[in-house]
Design an enzyme around this catalytic site. Structure first.
Site, PDB file in Angstrom:
ATOM      1  N   GLU A  27      34.063  38.475  46.074  1.00  0.00           N
ATOM      2  CA  GLU A  27      33.620  37.918  44.749  1.00  0.00           C
ATOM      3  C   GLU A  27      32.331  37.281  45.054  1.00  0.00           C
ATOM      4  O   GLU A  27      32.010  37.110  46.161  1.00  0.00           O
ATOM      5  CB  GLU A  27      34.617  36.880  44.318  1.00  0.00           C
ATOM      6  CG  GLU A  27      34.229  36.143  43.008  1.00  0.00           C
ATOM      7  CD  GLU A  27      35.470  35.050  42.655  1.00  0.00           C
ATOM      8  OE1 GLU A  27      35.429  35.005  41.470  1.00  0.00           O
ATOM      9  OE2 GLU A  27      36.531  34.969  43.272  1.00  0.00           O
ATOM     10  N   GLU A 175      43.090  36.488  35.611  1.00  0.00           N
ATOM     11  CA  GLU A 175      43.491  35.011  35.321  1.00  0.00           C
ATOM     12  C   GLU A 175      43.258  34.900  33.888  1.00  0.00           C
ATOM     13  O   GLU A 175      42.757  33.599  33.551  1.00  0.00           O
ATOM     14  CB  GLU A 175      42.882  34.072  36.452  1.00  0.00           C
ATOM     15  CG  GLU A 175      43.491  34.465  37.863  1.00  0.00           C
ATOM     16  CD  GLU A 175      43.103  33.220  38.815  1.00  0.00           C
ATOM     17  OE1 GLU A 175      42.223  32.459  38.328  1.00  0.00           O
ATOM     18  OE2 GLU A 175      43.294  33.536  39.908  1.00  0.00           O
ATOM     19  N   TYR A 251      48.642  31.469  46.163  1.00  0.00           N
ATOM     20  CA  TYR A 251      47.915  30.917  47.326  1.00  0.00           C
ATOM     21  C   TYR A 251      48.875  30.121  47.963  1.00  0.00           C
ATOM     22  O   TYR A 251      49.574  29.217  47.328  1.00  0.00           O
ATOM     23  CB  TYR A 251      46.593  30.375  46.780  1.00  0.00           C
ATOM     24  CG  TYR A 251      45.398  31.175  46.314  1.00  0.00           C
ATOM     25  CD1 TYR A 251      44.828  31.752  47.099  1.00  0.00           C
ATOM     26  CD2 TYR A 251      45.333  31.272  45.262  1.00  0.00           C
ATOM     27  CE1 TYR A 251      43.739  32.540  46.845  1.00  0.00           C
ATOM     28  CE2 TYR A 251      44.371  32.283  44.847  1.00  0.00           C
ATOM     29  CZ  TYR A 251      43.503  32.897  45.519  1.00  0.00           C
ATOM     30  OH  TYR A 251      42.515  33.603  45.280  1.00  0.00           O
ATOM     31  N   GLU A 307      45.426  38.675  44.530  1.00  0.00           N
ATOM     32  CA  GLU A 307      44.946  37.466  45.091  1.00  0.00           C
ATOM     33  C   GLU A 307      46.038  36.794  45.854  1.00  0.00           C
ATOM     34  O   GLU A 307      46.878  36.567  45.274  1.00  0.00           O
ATOM     35  CB  GLU A 307      44.038  36.625  44.110  1.00  0.00           C
ATOM     36  CG  GLU A 307      42.958  37.109  43.624  1.00  0.00           C
ATOM     37  CD  GLU A 307      42.174  36.029  42.554  1.00  0.00           C
ATOM     38  OE1 GLU A 307      42.223  34.717  43.005  1.00  0.00           O
ATOM     39  OE2 GLU A 307      41.463  36.349  41.831  1.00  0.00           O
ATOM     40  N   GLN A 356      39.487  35.915  50.796  1.00  0.00           N
ATOM     41  CA  GLN A 356      38.589  37.094  50.485  1.00  0.00           C
ATOM     42  C   GLN A 356      38.173  37.514  51.740  1.00  0.00           C
ATOM     43  O   GLN A 356      38.515  37.067  52.977  1.00  0.00           O
ATOM     44  CB  GLN A 356      37.473  36.506  49.601  1.00  0.00           C
ATOM     45  CG  GLN A 356      38.079  36.333  48.308  1.00  0.00           C
ATOM     46  CD  GLN A 356      36.860  35.741  47.300  1.00  0.00           C
ATOM     47  OE1 GLN A 356      35.721  36.361  47.488  1.00  0.00           O
ATOM     48  NE2 GLN A 356      37.165  35.272  46.010  1.00  0.00           N
TER      49      GLN A 356
END
Length: 515
Positions: A27, A175, A251, A307, A356
């Site tokens: 990103e 998202e 996450y 993610e 990432q």
């Protein structure tokens, strides 16, 4: 030292573990693109057309299958036309999500596609639904993938690229429940159908469209997207459409969102909390898949975990919007747990992207802005040790006598395992999550003869160990000598807080069944 048993039928291959579950994410955030992948053509750091050479070489070594770009939250502020044409003429923008910095669009569509070609990775482009338009997205697809003299193909050619690119993966928003628009599930389901309809296949380029899916355990979001399909059960041969997959994001952290925990300074209790929360991925995949099965019994629709990873408080003294964090042995074990979960759900999970790749969150690679040094993290080494699982057939692993501990309100098994087979080679991955105690595991190997084995181990004296420019090899895999013949197969020592892989050479298929 306690003993666990893992029963593995080597002659009963399951679904294929898509290589794309080992995917990556880049990103426009902090130093992931600028100072990570991209240094510019005039940089003293060795590069190919501005793309850092040693980063590419390191990622090629772990066979990166795909790369997601440009976001993330950034994607829903990104307008692709700002990132094409002569760099000096590209307009600037404010990256409002990440550090409130000015973005000069030096790294755009052509640079990203060049990076993917250097990596040998498939592009996964995330399109702007939050602040973009259907037309903008449709024209981006045409610009990238159409071969003739259409308006967008001609524009691409005028910018120096004659032939279209192959772009297999296309994200419909990101998202949408949050930074991608703060939409309700019902609102986004309609938008996803509309945007996916105009993300057209051009020539021989077939898009696999991924609709922005749920956060964590928002099963309502998943159900709403699944209900938006036409009848998926009626015709087993009919493809899913207008999109082909939906995503989830999850996450891992040891604290609450407001204080996620430190990357390198943590207690043993925080170690176990982290492992329990990482292990929650198993439940998430099971429950999201169950919702999907209700509407899609033929499993036409893929689940994409685009993610995932650890999210810690940023390193002291760094920009809080840049999400730079160190990466310890703890992060490596979080990665191994996630891969075990992806392998177990290979029939539904078709792709995953760690967040990432460089300098952001649970990165593979850290680059030092002062010295220019490149550091491979413990997480990088898990990807490398697991490369043999890519496009192999999953093997069920039945664990017996597994010790456990209660952490984060959950019962955490202290041994995790997964396995796969490809032709005459099997790979077994083993994680000992016990912070203090070693374990022994017996691999009860059935169905095919084992004619050789080779093992590696990733561990360190301290669970907080991590690699730095000064000590780049504090956590690296080494040959593991703690493997012995056993009446049922092999006996493997698992040091405390360790990750072990055992590669098995098998007697050719068709040999008499044993065990």
């Amino acid at each position: 030292m306690s003993t666990t048993t893992a029963v593995i039928d080597l002659d009963l291959p399951g679904p294929v573990i898509s290589r794309h579950v080992y995917g990556h994410f880049a990103e426009h955030l902090g130093r992931c693109i600028y100072g990570g992948f991209w240094v510019g053509e005039d940089s003293p750091v060795p590069n190919v057309r501005g793309i850092r050479t040693d980063v590419v070489e390191a990622l090629r070594a772990i066979a990166v299958p795909n790369l997601r770009w440009p976001g993330g939250c950034f994607a829903d502020d990104y307008h692709w036309r700002d990132g094409i044409g002569p760099r000096a003429e590209r307009p600037r923008m404010v990256n409002s999500h990440w550090g409130d910095v000015v973005e000069d669009n030096a790294f755009g569509t052509h640079e990203f596609m060049d990076l993917c070609e250097l990596l040998g990775a498939d592009p996964y482009v995330s399109a702007n639904v939050g602040s973009g338009t259907v037309q903008e997205m449709s024209e981006w697809v045409e610009y990238l993938t159409r071969a003739d003299d259409s308006p967008m193909a001609a524009l691409r050619q005028s910018n120096g690229r004659d032939e279209p690119w192959r772009v297999p993966f296309w994200g419909i928003g990101n998202e949408a429940w949050g930074c991608g628009g703060n939409l309700r599930a019902e609102q986004f389901a309609s938008l996803a159908r509309q945007y996916a309809t105009y993300a057209r296949n051009q020539g021989g380029n077939a898009l696999y469209r991924v609709a922005a899916g749920a956060s964590d355990d928002d099963y309502h979001w998943t159900e709403t997207l699944m209900r938006s399909f036409d009848d998926l059960a009626r015709d087993p041969a009919a493809p899913a459409g207008p999109f082909q997959a939906l995503s989830i994001h999850y996450y891992t952290m040891s604290g609450p969102w407001s204080d996620k925990g430190a990357a390198t300074d943590f207690t043993v209790d925080e170690w176990y909390t982290t492992m329990a929360r990482a292990d929650f991925m198993n439940e998430l995949l099971t429950r999201h898949s169950t919702v999907m099965d209700r509407y899609d019994p033929h499993r036409k629709v893929g689940l994409v975990v685009d993610e995932w990873g650890t999210w810690w408080n940023v390193e002291p003294g760094t920009n809080p919007g840049f999400l730079y964090q160190q990466n310890t042995l703890r992060d490596a074990l979080v990665a191994s747990l996630h891969f075990d979960a992806f392998h177990r759900h290979a029939e539904r999970v078709v792709m995953a992207n760690i967040a990432q790749t460089v300098n952001v969150l649970q990165a593979m690679i850290l680059t030092d802005p002062e010295s220019g040094a490149l550091v491979l993290t413990p997480t990088y080494h898990v990807f490398e040790m697991n490369a043999g699982h890519q496009d192999a057939n999953a093997l069920a692993v039945h664990l017996r006598d597994v010790p456990g501990i209660e952490a984060a309100g959950r019962e955490l098994a202290l041994v995790s395992a997964s396995a796969s087979v490809k032709e005459d080679t099997a790979l077994v991955s083993l994680s000992n999550l016990d912070a203090d105690a070693a374990r022994t595991i017996v691999l009860d190997l059935r169905g095919r003869g084992v004619v050789g084995h080779e093992a590696r181990v990733l561990t360190a004296a301290d669970v907080r160990a991590h690699n730095t420019p000064e000590v780049p090899d504090a956590v690296v895999p080494t040959r593991h000598e703690g493997v012995r013949a056993h009446a049922r197969g092999l006996e493997v020592d698992l040091p405390a807080h360790s990750y072990v892989t055992v590669r098995l050479a098998l007697r050719p298929a068709g040999a008499p069944r044993v065990g």
